[in-house]
Design a protein around this motif. Structure first.
Motif, mmCIF file in Angstrom:
data_model
loop_
_atom_site.group_PDB
_atom_site.id
_atom_site.type_symbol
_atom_site.label_atom_id
_atom_site.label_comp_id
_atom_site.label_asym_id
_atom_site.label_seq_id
_atom_site.Cartn_x
_atom_site.Cartn_y
_atom_site.Cartn_z
ATOM 1 N N VAL A 32 49.936 32.217 41.779
ATOM 2 C CA VAL A 32 49.557 33.433 41.042
ATOM 3 C C VAL A 32 48.341 34.063 41.706
ATOM 4 N N TYR A 33 48.045 35.304 41.305
ATOM 5 C CA TYR A 33 46.937 35.996 41.948
ATOM 6 C C TYR A 33 46.263 36.955 40.989
ATOM 7 N N GLU A 34 45.120 37.439 41.414
ATOM 8 C CA GLU A 34 44.402 38.487 40.693
ATOM 9 C C GLU A 34 43.782 39.425 41.721
ATOM 10 N N ASP A 51 40.555 35.249 32.864
ATOM 11 C CA ASP A 51 41.335 34.816 31.680
ATOM 12 C C ASP A 51 42.827 34.898 31.985
ATOM 13 N N ARG A 52 43.226 36.016 32.606
ATOM 14 C CA ARG A 52 44.660 36.186 32.896
ATOM 15 C C ARG A 52 45.132 35.186 33.940
ATOM 16 N N LEU A 53 44.275 34.903 34.936
ATOM 17 C CA LEU A 53 44.635 33.896 35.937
ATOM 18 C C LEU A 53 44.903 32.554 35.254
ATOM 19 N N ILE A 147 53.470 36.983 33.826
ATOM 20 C CA ILE A 147 52.774 36.049 34.721
ATOM 21 C C ILE A 147 52.517 36.779 36.034
ATOM 22 N N LYS A 148 51.271 36.766 36.503
ATOM 23 C CA LYS A 148 50.956 37.529 37.721
ATOM 24 C C LYS A 148 51.299 36.675 38.942
ATOM 25 N N SER A 149 52.602 36.534 39.149
ATOM 26 C CA SER A 149 53.135 35.661 40.195
ATOM 27 C C SER A 149 53.048 36.332 41.563
ATOM 28 N N THR A 180 59.796 50.145 32.826
ATOM 29 C CA THR A 180 58.986 48.969 32.470
ATOM 30 C C THR A 180 57.536 49.238 32.872
ATOM 31 N N GLU A 181 57.303 49.407 34.185
ATOM 32 C CA GLU A 181 55.941 49.691 34.668
ATOM 33 C C GLU A 181 56.040 50.192 36.105
ATOM 34 N N GLY A 182 54.877 50.439 36.729
ATOM 35 C CA GLY A 182 54.865 50.804 38.131
ATOM 36 C C GLY A 182 55.046 49.548 38.975
ATOM 37 N N ALA A 183 55.309 49.737 40.275
ATOM 38 C CA ALA A 183 55.521 48.578 41.148
ATOM 39 C C ALA A 183 54.271 47.709 41.225
ATOM 40 N N SER A 184 53.087 48.299 41.090
ATOM 41 C CA SER A 184 51.866 47.479 41.011
ATOM 42 C C SER A 184 50.855 48.133 40.066
ATOM 43 N N SER A 185 51.372 48.601 38.945
ATOM 44 C CA SER A 185 50.503 49.308 37.984
ATOM 45 C C SER A 185 51.217 49.400 36.643
ATOM 46 N N ASN A 186 50.485 49.721 35.597
ATOM 47 C CA ASN A 186 51.108 50.057 34.313
ATOM 48 C C ASN A 186 51.382 51.561 34.272
ATOM 49 N N ALA A 207 50.284 42.407 31.535
ATOM 50 C CA ALA A 207 49.214 42.901 30.650
ATOM 51 C C ALA A 207 48.046 43.325 31.535
ATOM 52 N N GLY A 208 48.037 44.590 31.906
ATOM 53 C CA GLY A 208 47.042 45.085 32.852
ATOM 54 C C GLY A 208 45.632 45.031 32.280
ATOM 55 N N VAL A 209 44.700 44.618 33.108
ATOM 56 C CA VAL A 209 43.293 44.590 32.695
ATOM 57 C C VAL A 209 42.776 46.023 32.552
ATOM 58 N N THR A 210 43.198 46.913 33.437
ATOM 59 C CA THR A 210 42.774 48.313 33.362
ATOM 60 C C THR A 210 43.354 48.957 32.100
ATOM 61 N N ARG A 211 44.607 48.631 31.800
ATOM 62 C CA ARG A 211 45.266 49.108 30.573
ATOM 63 C C ARG A 211 44.431 48.706 29.369
ATOM 64 N N THR A 244 47.786 52.903 35.731
ATOM 65 C CA THR A 244 46.511 52.167 35.736
ATOM 66 C C THR A 244 46.683 50.864 36.499
ATOM 67 N N ALA A 245 45.675 50.528 37.299
ATOM 68 C CA ALA A 245 45.653 49.262 38.042
ATOM 69 C C ALA A 245 44.265 49.083 38.637
ATOM 70 N N ALA A 246 43.933 47.838 38.954
ATOM 71 C CA ALA A 246 42.621 47.565 39.554
ATOM 72 C C ALA A 246 42.469 48.281 40.889
ATOM 73 N N THR A 247 43.571 48.528 41.584
ATOM 74 C CA THR A 247 43.490 49.150 42.903
ATOM 75 C C THR A 247 43.421 50.674 42.842
ATOM 76 N N GLY A 248 44.022 51.285 41.833
ATOM 77 C CA GLY A 248 44.013 52.757 41.752
ATOM 78 C C GLY A 248 43.262 53.259 40.537
HETATM 79 N N1 PDD Z 1 48.681 44.930 40.545
HETATM 80 N N2 PDD Z 1 51.733 45.842 36.590
HETATM 81 C C1 PDD Z 1 51.960 45.267 37.782
HETATM 82 C C2 PDD Z 1 53.354 44.896 38.141
HETATM 83 C C3 PDD Z 1 50.896 45.038 38.672
HETATM 84 O O1 PDD Z 1 51.144 44.449 39.862
HETATM 85 C C4 PDD Z 1 49.591 45.444 38.320
HETATM 86 C C5 PDD Z 1 48.412 45.232 39.211
HETATM 87 C C6 PDD Z 1 49.399 46.050 37.056
HETATM 88 C C7 PDD Z 1 48.037 46.499 36.584
HETATM 89 O O2 PDD Z 1 47.209 45.421 36.275
HETATM 90 P P1 PDD Z 1 45.626 45.521 36.405
HETATM 91 O O3 PDD Z 1 45.222 46.720 35.620
HETATM 92 O O4 PDD Z 1 45.144 44.260 35.807
HETATM 93 O O5 PDD Z 1 45.306 45.661 37.873
HETATM 94 C C8 PDD Z 1 50.486 46.229 36.218
HETATM 95 C C9 PDD Z 1 47.636 44.605 41.489
HETATM 96 C C10 PDD Z 1 46.525 45.587 41.504
HETATM 97 C C11 PDD Z 1 48.261 44.345 42.847
HETATM 98 O O6 PDD Z 1 49.305 43.704 42.860
HETATM 99 O O7 PDD Z 1 47.710 44.749 43.876
#
Ligand code: PDD
Length: 294
Positions: A32-34, A51-53, A147-149, A180-186, A207-211, A244-248
């Protein structure tokens, strides 16, 4: 400056970092990752990421946790040693390497722990200013997306397809036609009436932290968010949309499958949400993102 990474307790030049090809993260995506945003040289919501990790590791029955205090220190040190003012820290934990390939997970994990930090603009980016053009693709992922697999093949394929089609990102659509959601975002949409909508939490999205942070900030302003599923059709007809995402952080969406949302420009509600979130993480919006005030 040589970029410093951290592998299993050791700080090392990133190019020198090595792990075994027998690592279960490599063989089975058993890890898993964060990704934690860094702004003004400080982590944004690190506690929620850790916490999510821990939750992700617990759900995968790892039977061991990395030391939380050590991970906090690793974040601080990677930010300082790499001179990160704005960017992110990537952290990955896998079940480790055992010298052979066995589907059955070992009783006692030997965790592999890896982290690195990277400088990157999070606020003043072309996408934050002008918005994303996204395509929709079928959501072909497994059913435990909470699960942030590190099993990210479906997301990598979706983003690669978006690029091939000349778009910026992809939104994932379940067989029932709902996003459902973005490829790496909510994913979020805004109706003509200004209602802000995002999907409710369950096993089908992360469950996005930014969300979460946005729920707090909007809640403090007495503003309501509707948590419900929405279809691709509804998203294409929305007045505004954003991710929303930690990267954007908060990134407007201005086009879905070639269909412009509203005027095809980031809308006023999205600009307000950007302003709110940037302010919440300590940005002086008039300097860091004056375009949200236009
Ligand atoms: N991705 N949904 C998915 C599928 C994600 O991969 C992410 C984040 C989010 C948003 O979560 P958060 O707000 O906690 O970043 C939602 C990270 C940024 C990535 O894979 O690079």
């Amino acid at each position: 400056m040589t970029r410093q990474a951290w592998v299993n307790g050791v700080y090392i030049a990133a190019e020198e970092a090595r792990i075994s090809p027998f690592d279960r993260g490599f063989l089975f995506a058993d890890g898993v990752y964060e990704v934690t945003a860094v702004y003004n040289g400080r982590t944004v919501d690190m506690d929620r990421h850790l916490d999510r990790l821990e939750r992700s590791l617990g759900e995968l029955k790892f039977g061991a946790m990395p030391d939380r205090k050590e991970l906090e220190e690793v974040h601080r040190r990677l930010i300082a040693d790499n001179g990160i003012v704005e960017g992110y820290v990537y952290l990955q934990v896998t079940r480790g390497a055992y010298g052979s390939r066995d589907f059955v997970a070992p009783d006692k994990p030997r965790l592999t722990r890896f982290a690195y930090a990277e400088s990157r603009a999070l606020i003043d980016t072309p996408h934050a200013r002008n918005g994303l053009r996204v395509i929709s693709v079928p959501d072909i992922r497994w059913s435990r997306r909470d699960i942030k697999s590190v099993g990210l093949l479906a997301q990598a394929l979706a983003k690669t397809e978006a690029k091939a089609q000349g778009a910026d990102d992809a939104w994932l659509v379940a067989p029932d036609g709902h996003i459902t959601e973005g490829a790496s975002s909510n994913a979020w949409i805004v109706t003509e009436d200004g209602e802000i909508i995002t999907r409710a939490l369950s096993n089908v999205i992360l469950a996005g932290v930014t969300r979460h942070a946005l729920f707090d900030s909007l809640g403090q302003q007495g503003r309501k968010i509707t948590e419900r599923s929405f279809t691709l059709e509804e998203a294409r007809n929305a007045a505004e949309a954003f991710t929303t995402a930690a990267t954007g952080l908060v990134t407007p969406v201005v086009e879905i499958d070639g269909v412009k949302l509203g005027q095809g420009r980031p809308g006023p509600i999205t600009r307000g949400v950007q302003k709110l979130y940037y302010t919440a993480i300590g940005a002086d919006v008039s300097k860091a993102a004056p375009w949200v005030l236009d």
